[in-house]
Design a protein around this motif. Structure first.
Motif, PDB file in Angstrom:
ATOM      1  N   LEU A 163     -57.505 -16.877 -44.920  1.00  0.00           N
ATOM      2  CA  LEU A 163     -56.440 -16.424 -45.816  1.00  0.00           C
ATOM      3  C   LEU A 163     -55.323 -17.467 -45.928  1.00  0.00           C
ATOM      4  N   SER A 164     -55.683 -18.717 -46.003  1.00  0.00           N
ATOM      5  CA  SER A 164     -54.665 -19.749 -46.182  1.00  0.00           C
ATOM      6  C   SER A 164     -53.973 -19.540 -47.527  1.00  0.00           C
ATOM      7  N   GLY A 165     -52.701 -19.884 -47.576  1.00  0.00           N
ATOM      8  CA  GLY A 165     -51.937 -19.688 -48.800  1.00  0.00           C
ATOM      9  C   GLY A 165     -51.289 -18.328 -48.893  1.00  0.00           C
ATOM     10  N   ARG A 166     -51.527 -17.471 -47.884  1.00  0.00           N
ATOM     11  CA  ARG A 166     -50.854 -16.179 -47.786  1.00  0.00           C
ATOM     12  C   ARG A 166     -49.991 -16.183 -46.527  1.00  0.00           C
ATOM     13  N   LYS A 167     -48.964 -15.342 -46.504  1.00  0.00           N
ATOM     14  CA  LYS A 167     -48.163 -15.181 -45.300  1.00  0.00           C
ATOM     15  C   LYS A 167     -48.794 -14.080 -44.465  1.00  0.00           C
ATOM     16  N   LEU A 168     -49.202 -14.408 -43.237  1.00  0.00           N
ATOM     17  CA  LEU A 168     -49.897 -13.463 -42.380  1.00  0.00           C
ATOM     18  C   LEU A 168     -48.988 -12.987 -41.251  1.00  0.00           C
ATOM     19  N   LEU A 169     -48.975 -11.689 -41.042  1.00  0.00           N
ATOM     20  CA  LEU A 169     -48.220 -11.066 -39.967  1.00  0.00           C
ATOM     21  C   LEU A 169     -49.200 -10.274 -39.108  1.00  0.00           C
ATOM     22  N   ALA A 170     -49.266 -10.577 -37.820  1.00  0.00           N
ATOM     23  CA  ALA A 170     -50.226  -9.939 -36.934  1.00  0.00           C
ATOM     24  C   ALA A 170     -49.504  -9.152 -35.855  1.00  0.00           C
ATOM     25  N   ARG A 171     -49.850  -7.876 -35.740  1.00  0.00           N
ATOM     26  CA  ARG A 171     -49.198  -7.038 -34.726  1.00  0.00           C
ATOM     27  C   ARG A 171     -49.892  -7.202 -33.381  1.00  0.00           C
ATOM     28  N   VAL A 172     -49.086  -7.373 -32.335  1.00  0.00           N
ATOM     29  CA  VAL A 172     -49.585  -7.487 -30.968  1.00  0.00           C
ATOM     30  C   VAL A 172     -48.750  -6.578 -30.069  1.00  0.00           C
ATOM     31  N   ILE A 173     -49.371  -6.112 -28.986  1.00  0.00           N
ATOM     32  CA  ILE A 173     -48.668  -5.242 -28.036  1.00  0.00           C
ATOM     33  C   ILE A 173     -47.862  -6.072 -27.048  1.00  0.00           C
ATOM     34  N   ASP A 174     -48.517  -7.050 -26.441  1.00  0.00           N
ATOM     35  CA  ASP A 174     -47.858  -7.882 -25.438  1.00  0.00           C
ATOM     36  C   ASP A 174     -47.200  -9.096 -26.086  1.00  0.00           C
ATOM     37  N   PRO A 175     -46.114  -9.597 -25.495  1.00  0.00           N
ATOM     38  CA  PRO A 175     -45.491 -10.818 -26.031  1.00  0.00           C
ATOM     39  C   PRO A 175     -46.499 -11.960 -26.063  1.00  0.00           C
ATOM     40  N   PRO A 176     -46.633 -12.652 -27.178  1.00  0.00           N
ATOM     41  CA  PRO A 176     -47.633 -13.731 -27.256  1.00  0.00           C
ATOM     42  C   PRO A 176     -47.272 -14.894 -26.343  1.00  0.00           C
ATOM     43  N   LYS A 177     -48.286 -15.430 -25.663  1.00  0.00           N
ATOM     44  CA  LYS A 177     -48.087 -16.590 -24.796  1.00  0.00           C
ATOM     45  C   LYS A 177     -48.248 -17.900 -25.564  1.00  0.00           C
ATOM     46  N   LYS A 178     -48.906 -17.823 -26.719  1.00  0.00           N
ATOM     47  CA  LYS A 178     -49.155 -19.022 -27.514  1.00  0.00           C
ATOM     48  C   LYS A 178     -48.653 -18.775 -28.935  1.00  0.00           C
ATOM     49  N   PRO A 179     -48.351 -19.841 -29.653  1.00  0.00           N
ATOM     50  CA  PRO A 179     -47.931 -19.670 -31.042  1.00  0.00           C
ATOM     51  C   PRO A 179     -49.072 -19.158 -31.902  1.00  0.00           C
ATOM     52  N   PHE A 180     -48.739 -18.729 -33.092  1.00  0.00           N
ATOM     53  CA  PHE A 180     -49.754 -18.273 -34.045  1.00  0.00           C
ATOM     54  C   PHE A 180     -50.806 -19.366 -34.194  1.00  0.00           C
ATOM     55  N   PRO A 181     -52.095 -18.999 -34.238  1.00  0.00           N
ATOM     56  CA  PRO A 181     -53.155 -20.020 -34.147  1.00  0.00           C
ATOM     57  C   PRO A 181     -53.318 -20.919 -35.366  1.00  0.00           C
ATOM     58  N   PHE A 182     -52.670 -20.602 -36.480  1.00  0.00           N
ATOM     59  CA  PHE A 182     -52.747 -21.471 -37.650  1.00  0.00           C
ATOM     60  C   PHE A 182     -51.500 -21.296 -38.498  1.00  0.00           C
ATOM     61  N   ASP A 183     -51.298 -22.224 -39.413  1.00  0.00           N
ATOM     62  CA  ASP A 183     -50.093 -22.220 -40.233  1.00  0.00           C
ATOM     63  C   ASP A 183     -50.029 -20.986 -41.132  1.00  0.00           C
ATOM     64  N   GLY A 184     -48.791 -20.576 -41.430  1.00  0.00           N
ATOM     65  CA  GLY A 184     -48.602 -19.480 -42.365  1.00  0.00           C
ATOM     66  C   GLY A 184     -48.609 -18.117 -41.751  1.00  0.00           C
ATOM     67  N   GLY A 185     -48.448 -18.036 -40.427  1.00  0.00           N
ATOM     68  CA  GLY A 185     -48.499 -16.728 -39.781  1.00  0.00           C
ATOM     69  C   GLY A 185     -47.426 -16.548 -38.733  1.00  0.00           C
ATOM     70  N   ALA A 186     -47.204 -15.278 -38.361  1.00  0.00           N
ATOM     71  CA  ALA A 186     -46.235 -14.950 -37.324  1.00  0.00           C
ATOM     72  C   ALA A 186     -46.655 -13.651 -36.650  1.00  0.00           C
ATOM     73  N   PHE A 187     -46.266 -13.502 -35.389  1.00  0.00           N
ATOM     74  CA  PHE A 187     -46.558 -12.281 -34.642  1.00  0.00           C
ATOM     75  C   PHE A 187     -45.448 -11.256 -34.853  1.00  0.00           C
ATOM     76  N   VAL A 188     -45.844  -9.985 -34.861  1.00  0.00           N
ATOM     77  CA  VAL A 188     -44.911  -8.859 -34.867  1.00  0.00           C
ATOM     78  C   VAL A 188     -45.248  -8.019 -33.646  1.00  0.00           C
ATOM     79  N   GLN A 189     -44.331  -7.959 -32.692  1.00  0.00           N
ATOM     80  CA  GLN A 189     -44.625  -7.251 -31.454  1.00  0.00           C
ATOM     81  C   GLN A 189     -44.220  -5.786 -31.557  1.00  0.00           C
ATOM     82  N   GLY A 190     -45.058  -4.912 -31.017  1.00  0.00           N
ATOM     83  CA  GLY A 190     -44.742  -3.490 -30.988  1.00  0.00           C
ATOM     84  C   GLY A 190     -45.788  -2.738 -30.191  1.00  0.00           C
ATOM     85  N   ARG A 191     -45.347  -1.689 -29.508  1.00  0.00           N
ATOM     86  CA  ARG A 191     -46.275  -0.868 -28.727  1.00  0.00           C
ATOM     87  C   ARG A 191     -46.374   0.508 -29.368  1.00  0.00           C
TER      88      ARG A 191
END
Length: 242
Positions: free
Chosen positions: A144-172
């Motif tokens: 999905l390159s060329g789109r802005k990706l938001l990925a929900r995770v439960i635990d705080p991420p230890k590594k940055p988003f694995p590719f460009d154009g994305g960000a983590f959203v933390q929530g339990r």
């Protein structure tokens, strides 16, 4: 009787807590360790995998397990297929506890897909996409390159988003429908991508998408192996007691 529960779902937790009250049973739950701080299951709990089919078979023999209950996630296809084959080979009593899948209703705009690679044909470039599909499969959405990706995770991420154009959203979880609506509006989400996991607890994101008239890319479940299946904890208890 010794029971092994392959856990990782709310049904596994509810079942474990019920069986923990039975003095005639020795129950062990197994978790793969995907969540760093899992909730207490109420029974003896082991963490980590088995090392494939041979490792699982050896564990079942060594611990003299009489019954295996597969209550893993509906998309844990590798574990489910492995458990079914091993139990069949060993002649071990075995059941799959898997909740019913979601079904689209009035007002839903669902687009059924078989794999993450189907999403680029659905979602136009420049759109903001909320991935509620889990951290383990995140790399599959690099398509999905060329789109802005938001990925929900439960635990705080230890590594940055694995590719460009994305960000983590933390929530339990759990998340209310109002919470999900507010989050999607705040983030400007155009598309929701989910697995057809089923269950009431995580359906709020779909209800929020319906309220916002947001399209959803819905991943179909993998096929189950030939095995006995029940869809509720009550049905599983009946099976255990039969």
């Amino acid at each position: 009787m010794r029971i092994l529960i392959l856990a990782g779902t709310s049904e596994a937790r509810d079942l474990s807590q019920i069986l923990a009250t039975r003095s005639d049973l020795q129950v062990t739950a197994s978790l793969v360790g995907a969540t760093r701080a899992p909730r207490d299951l109420g029974v003896e709990t082991r963490m980590g995998g088995f090392g494939g089919a041979d490792g699982l078979a050896q564990y079942l023999r060594d611990t003299k397990i009489d019954m295996l209950i597969d209550a893993t996630h509906p998309f844990a296809a590798t574990m489910t297929n492995t458990a079914a084959k091993v139990c069949a080979d060993l002649g071990l009593r075995h059941v799959i506890l898997q909740r019913d899948e979601w079904i689209a209703g009035a007002g839903d705009d669902w687009h059924m897909i078989d794999a993450p690679s189907d999403t680029p044909a659905l979602i136009a470039r420049g759109k903001t996409v909320f991935l509620a599909t889990g951290r383990q499969t995140l790399a599959q959405y690099e398509c999905l390159s060329g789109r802005k990706l938001l990925a929900r995770v439960i635990d705080p991420p230890k590594k940055p988003f694995p590719f460009d154009g994305g960000a983590f959203v933390q929530g339990r979880p759990p998340f209310s429908i109002d919470d999900e609506i507010a989050l999607f509006q705040l983030l400007g989400v155009d598309w929701l991508v989910v697995k057809n996991s089923g269950g009431a607890a995580s359906r709020s994101k779909l209800d929020a998408a319906r309220a916002l008239k947001m399209p959803v890319a819905m991943l179909r479940r993998p096929k189950l192996p030939v095995a006995t299946r029940v869809s509720t904890v009550d049905e599983c208890m009946t099976w255990i007691n039969t």
